[in-house]
Scaffold this active site. Structure first.
Site, short mmCIF file in Angstrom:
data_model
loop_
_atom_site.label_atom_id
_atom_site.label_comp_id
_atom_site.label_asym_id
_atom_site.label_seq_id
_atom_site.Cartn_x
_atom_site.Cartn_y
_atom_site.Cartn_z
N TYR A 184 -36.59 15.88 4.24
CA TYR A 184 -35.64 16.87 4.73
C TYR A 184 -35.21 16.05 6.00
CZ TYR A 184 -37.55 20.27 1.75
OH TYR A 184 -37.89 21.20 0.58
N HIS A 196 -43.74 16.38 -4.60
CA HIS A 196 -42.16 16.82 -4.22
C HIS A 196 -41.46 16.00 -5.60
CE1 HIS A 196 -38.87 17.50 -1.50
NE2 HIS A 196 -39.01 18.15 -2.42
#
Length: 317
Positions: free
Chosen positions: A54, A137
């Site tokens: 992010y 992830h």
């Protein structure tokens, strides 16, 4: 079922997702990002999720800037592993949807050494001495089998050493998540956009998670914004693209049903997933303080049981 003895951290009903404060799609000033995190804290949210992905670490830096001043035993924080950030001389802007300089690049690494390094780097950006939860992830995007063979055993080892309290996977595919649940002793699955008011699909993953006592953190509950407003606009997005007309009309039909019971569509969308016994938390991103406050208020609004029955009976197409 889970065999380890560690207690899964209590997350509360609503969590804060950190992609927005990593400048997802648009840059937001540091002050607004920090105010957004503070708004989550002030609303009583105590579970915060982030990732190196992010904003190439920006989300972790901003989240840590607020949380490191809070009592460490009063909040739960998760980050993700599987991508290591390396310096990059390429310049320009990040090509993966975040409005940040591309001074770093993401390198996939599911090895134990890569996962340990990823966590150490995350702690440095956060300014914390530990995170509570580590998720592998996007293994479904890169290499699911490598994630299962290398990444999940590495996470189990880190948990057994007490480096993290809980482990899981963060995926978009319910089928891939089910493979991971069968392959490892996971505490949590973060499932994005696959179990929502709009779709309500049959998701075998959820029932299996109940059997194995693996909690589901449900994210993407607004289906890329389609369900985020009481009135569904013509240009609404769905699955990160312009929503097809039929999908817009389906969402509007759901909004009409909700309206008939005095409930707004986003309120029903937020609360719906928690009706399944596997779902332990709904985590929602935000890039402005008022978004957090609105979501927190919606999560606490009373919803009549009759609405859920009416929505279940609504046509699916």
């Amino acid at each position: 079922m889970n065999t380890h003895s560690a207690e899964i951290p209590k997350l509360g009903k609503l969590g804060f997702g950190g992609a927005g404060i990593g400048n997802l799609y648009r840059a937001i000033p540091d002050g607004e990002a920090l105010a957004t995190v503070l708004a989550a804290w002030d609303a009583g949210i105590r579970y915060f999720d982030t990732a190196p992905h992010y904003g190439l670490g920006l989300s972790e830096q901003r989240l840590g800037a607020v949380l490191r001043d809070k009592p460490r035993n009063e909040f739960v924080i998760s980050t993700k592993v599987g991508r290591v950030l390396e310096p990059s001389p390429d310049g320009g802007l990040d090509p993966e949807g975040f409005d940040v300089p591309a001074d770093k690049k993401r390198v996939w690494d599911f090895s134990e050494a890569g996962i340990r390094r990823s966590l150490e780097d995350s702690l440095e950006r956060l300014g914390l001495d530990h995170v509570d939860i580590a998720y592998l992830h996007d293994a479904d995007v890169h290499d699911l089998q490598a994630g299962i063979a290398q990444g999940l055993p590495a996470l189990e080892k880190l948990r057994s050493e007490g480096v993290v309290k809980a482990i899981g996977v963060g995926l978009n595919s319910a089928e891939a998540a089910l493979e991971c649940v069968e392959a490892a002793d996971l505490d949590l699955v973060m499932l994005a956009g696959r179990y929502t008011l709009l779709e309500q699909p049959s998701v075998p993953l959820l029932d299996r998670c109940v059997e194995r006592r693996t909690g589901v953190v449900n994210v993407g509950v607004f289906n890329s914004g389609l369900l985020a407003r009481p009135e569904v606009p013509d240009d609404a997005h769905y699955n990160y693209d312009r929503a097809p007309r039929a999908v817009v009309e389906r969402a509007r039909a759901l909004a009409d049903v909700c309206r008939g019971f005095g409930v707004e569509l986003p309120t029903a969308a937020l609360q719906f997933p928690l009706r399944h016994p596997a779902v332990v938390n709904v985590t929602v991103g935000a890039s402005a303080p008022e978004q957090v406050s609105a979501n927190a208020a919606r999560m606490e609004e009373p919803v009549p049981e009759e609405l859920w029955a009416a929505l279940e009976a609504a046509p699916r197409d």
